[in-house]
Design a protein around this motif. Structure first.
Motif, short mmCIF file in Angstrom:
data_model
loop_
_atom_site.label_atom_id
_atom_site.label_comp_id
_atom_site.label_asym_id
_atom_site.label_seq_id
_atom_site.Cartn_x
_atom_site.Cartn_y
_atom_site.Cartn_z
N PRO A 189 0.82 -1.20 0.00
CA PRO A 189 0.00 0.00 0.00
C PRO A 189 0.85 1.25 0.00
O PRO A 189 1.77 1.40 0.79
N GLY A 190 0.54 2.17 -0.92
CA GLY A 190 1.29 3.39 -1.01
C GLY A 190 2.65 3.22 -1.63
O GLY A 190 3.48 4.12 -1.64
N GLY A 191 2.95 2.03 -2.21
CA GLY A 191 4.23 1.80 -2.83
C GLY A 191 5.35 1.63 -1.82
O GLY A 191 6.52 1.74 -2.15
N ARG A 192 5.04 1.33 -0.57
CA ARG A 192 6.06 1.21 0.46
C ARG A 192 6.29 -0.25 0.80
O ARG A 192 5.42 -1.10 0.64
N THR A 193 7.49 -0.55 1.30
CA THR A 193 7.81 -1.89 1.71
C THR A 193 7.07 -2.19 3.01
O THR A 193 7.04 -1.36 3.92
N PRO A 194 6.43 -3.37 3.15
CA PRO A 194 5.73 -3.67 4.40
C PRO A 194 6.66 -3.55 5.59
O PRO A 194 7.86 -3.84 5.52
N ILE A 195 6.10 -3.11 6.71
CA ILE A 195 6.90 -2.95 7.91
C ILE A 195 7.34 -4.30 8.44
O ILE A 195 6.72 -5.33 8.16
N ALA A 196 8.45 -4.31 9.18
CA ALA A 196 8.96 -5.55 9.76
C ALA A 196 8.04 -5.99 10.88
O ALA A 196 7.93 -5.32 11.91
N ALA A 197 7.36 -7.09 10.68
CA ALA A 197 6.40 -7.59 11.66
C ALA A 197 7.08 -8.64 12.54
O ALA A 197 7.59 -9.65 12.04
N GLY A 198 7.09 -8.40 13.84
CA GLY A 198 7.66 -9.35 14.78
C GLY A 198 6.70 -10.49 15.05
O GLY A 198 5.57 -10.52 14.55
N PRO A 199 7.11 -11.44 15.88
CA PRO A 199 6.25 -12.61 16.15
C PRO A 199 4.94 -12.24 16.82
O PRO A 199 3.91 -12.85 16.56
N VAL A 200 4.97 -11.21 17.70
CA VAL A 200 3.72 -10.82 18.38
C VAL A 200 2.73 -10.24 17.39
O VAL A 200 1.54 -10.59 17.38
N LEU A 201 3.22 -9.33 16.52
CA LEU A 201 2.34 -8.71 15.53
C LEU A 201 1.82 -9.75 14.54
O LEU A 201 0.64 -9.73 14.17
N LEU A 202 2.68 -10.67 14.09
CA LEU A 202 2.23 -11.70 13.15
C LEU A 202 1.18 -12.59 13.79
O LEU A 202 0.20 -12.97 13.13
N THR A 203 1.37 -12.95 15.05
CA THR A 203 0.37 -13.78 15.74
C THR A 203 -0.96 -13.03 15.85
O THR A 203 -2.04 -13.61 15.65
N LEU A 244 -3.06 -6.42 6.11
CA LEU A 244 -2.23 -7.48 5.52
C LEU A 244 -1.15 -6.88 4.63
O LEU A 244 0.02 -7.30 4.67
N GLY A 245 -1.52 -5.88 3.82
CA GLY A 245 -0.55 -5.27 2.93
C GLY A 245 0.52 -4.47 3.65
O GLY A 245 1.66 -4.38 3.19
N LEU A 246 0.16 -3.88 4.79
CA LEU A 246 1.12 -3.07 5.53
C LEU A 246 2.14 -3.90 6.29
O LEU A 246 3.25 -3.44 6.57
N THR A 247 1.77 -5.11 6.66
CA THR A 247 2.63 -5.90 7.53
C THR A 247 3.23 -7.14 6.87
O THR A 247 4.32 -7.57 7.24
#
Length: 321
Positions: A189-203, A244-247
């Motif tokens: 989204p917005g042409g940006r690379t998704p942010i680095a999602a840690g294990p807590v955020l992914l869960t 989903l697109g941001l992370t």
């Protein structure tokens, strides 16, 4: 009128005014975004108090969810811009130092002053909310022919179907326009690379996404008899797609381009097809047969929810070619 509810409404109005002031004149971008998300949630509560639950659902999903996620994703770019224009930012802060709230104490005083002003106005002028209650008489008379029991759904998808049809067309044209102009990119989204999602955020995302899909399906299914429907369901799906697109990765990495294009068109296409079917039986355009009106509306809402959710997910970002 219940004095307790009146006091609650006045406090809510005061807090909304205070939050709006804080968002507009906040010196910190992250604080402004967090306050904006809070403002969206309180606006949803205000719509509930105004007996508009459908609008409240859309406000919570779009005003707080989708907009909040996009603003949070834009913060790194804003900080990079501010670092490049340091003197200009200092000048802006100098000009706004008397307007920017210094902390919770100022917000509290502002809210108290607003509350006192509203109370005084109500006492002196004897103001009463000029709200109507209940549907219009014509709507009540025609409800048995609409195929649904929810007045809002009957108005949007039966009595005034052209409005809803054009809203779907506007969303489709917006996505087509962005793709035609080459906006966005394959990074997300917005042409940006998704942010680095840690294990807590992914869960957390793994738990929220299936729940969001279930809630969206429920809202689309129940829309014919209770608050909900295609736009509320699509807003929840759109928020899930943006998250989903941001992370992780954008939807264009999970599905082929032809399928995304087909889903975008199916909402408007099915709407037009079912609107034109009555012409074969000698009826007017959008004049559904009463025996099948409920099934027609349910099919339209399901297809429109998918199209709206996908359009909201794709509007901020990537473009198929």
């Amino acid at each position: 009128m219940n004095p307790l509810l009146t006091a609650l409404d006045l406090c809510l109005a005061a807090i909304l005014i205070g939050l709006t002031w804080a968002v507009l004149f906040s010196r910190d971008d992250f604080r402004a975004v967090v306050l904006f998300i809070s403002l969206g949630l309180l606006m949803a509560l205000a719509w509930v108090r105004l007996s508009a639950p459908e609008v409240a659902l859309a406000e919570a999903a779009i005003g707080a969810g989708i907009s909040g996620a996009l603003l949070l994703s834009a913060l790194p770019r804003l900080r990079k811009r501010d670092n490049q224009t340091g003197p200009a930012r200092k000048e802006k802060e100098r000009r706004n130092r008397w307007l920017a709230p210094a902390g919770p104490g100022v917000l509290g005083l502002l809210g108290l002053a607003t509350l006192l002003l509203l109370l005084t106005s109500g006492i002196l002028l004897g103001l009463t909310p000029p709200f109507r209650t209940g549907p219009a008489p014509l709507t009540t008379e025609l409800m048995p022919l609409s195929g649904v029991s929810n007045q809002v759904t009957a108005v949007l998808l039966n009595f005034r179907s052209f409005d809803t049809l054009l809203e779907l067309a506007v969303l489709l044209l917006a996505v087509m326009g962005l793709w035609s102009w080459g906006r966005g990119g394959p990074a997300g989204p917005g042409g940006r690379t998704p942010i680095a999602a840690g294990p807590v955020l992914l869960t957390l995302i793994r738990g929220i996404l299936p729940l969001a899909i279930l809630i969206a399906g429920y809202l689309a299914w129940i829309g014919d008899r209770a608050p909900g429907g295609a736009f509320q369901s699509g807003a929840v799906l759109g928020a899930a797609g943006i998250m989903l697109g941001l992370t992780v990765r954008p939807l264009t990495d999970f599905f082929p381009t032809w399928l995304l294009r087909a889903v975008l068109v199916v909402g408007l296409g099915l709407f037009l097809l079912l609107a034109a079917l009555p012409l074969a039986g000698g009826r007017l355009f959008f004049q559904y047969p009463p025996a099948y009106a409920g099934a027609f509306i349910l099919a339209i809402e399901a297809a429109a929810a998918l199209a709206i959710g996908l359009a909201l997910s794709l509007l901020p970002g990537s473009r198929p070619r």
